[in-house]
Scaffold this active site. Sequence first.
Site, PDB file in Angstrom:
ATOM      1  N   GLU A  77       0.886  -1.109  -0.034  1.00 60.90           N
ATOM      2  CA  GLU A  77      -0.034  -0.157  -0.047  1.00 60.90           C
ATOM      3  C   GLU A  77       1.081   1.398  -0.058  1.00 60.90           C
ATOM      4  OE1 GLU A  77      -3.837   1.903   2.580  1.00 60.90           O
ATOM      5  OE2 GLU A  77      -1.953   0.684   3.483  1.00 60.90           O
ATOM      6  N   GLU A 175     -11.167   2.259   6.664  1.00 59.09           N
ATOM      7  CA  GLU A 175     -10.170   2.741   7.424  1.00 59.09           C
ATOM      8  C   GLU A 175     -10.285   4.575   7.640  1.00 59.09           C
ATOM      9  OE1 GLU A 175      -5.704   1.229   7.379  1.00 59.09           O
ATOM     10  OE2 GLU A 175      -5.842   2.833   6.152  1.00 59.09           O
TER      11      GLU A 175
END
Length: 198
Positions: A77, A175
């Site tokens: 990521e 998130e």
Amino acid sequence: MSAVPGSEERFKESLELAVKYAKELSCSKIHILAGLKPTSSPKGNVRCFNKMEQTYISNLKYACSRLKKDNILGVIEPICPQAVPNYFLDSFYQAMKYIKLINEPNLKLQLDFYHLQRLHGNITENLNMFFPYVGHIQISQVPDRHEPDSDGELDYHYIFNLLQSLEYSGFIGLEYKPKGDTIDGLKWLKTFPNCSIG
């Protein structure tokens, strides 16, 4: 720590622990974190970057081989500096370079729309470009990282429709930092068709 020179053995031990937890929890994906660039190194220090890049590629290759044994997908990521200053993997184009170079089916991109918008913007074109390499998606609003329906730069009705048109069938990780109570913060799901907590 996967891009941090000198941490190779610690990385392997950490990966083994992650695999153990993943198997116990029937989790099919593991996020392989790159780690931080040294703050003492001058910005743009090519030698330092090259050493970290070599370490990262080597560790990702090792991780792919190890995770393959348990049929686990590794995801990487890109993270923007507003969230994690000095993070090594701070570009989606950089991540794609490594994914294509390593060329293993169990290494994919973890695409967090918060980081994509902060780093590159141009959501539609970038999503279309990166989508074939995506292994997991996460969402939050920009710039304050609150619920997707809070005030901000991203229109998640549009983004969800785009994901549907691309036939994304995986989970979407939430998130974000709730503006208030966590349960109250989930009410946004009712305004988005086909969304539920899994």
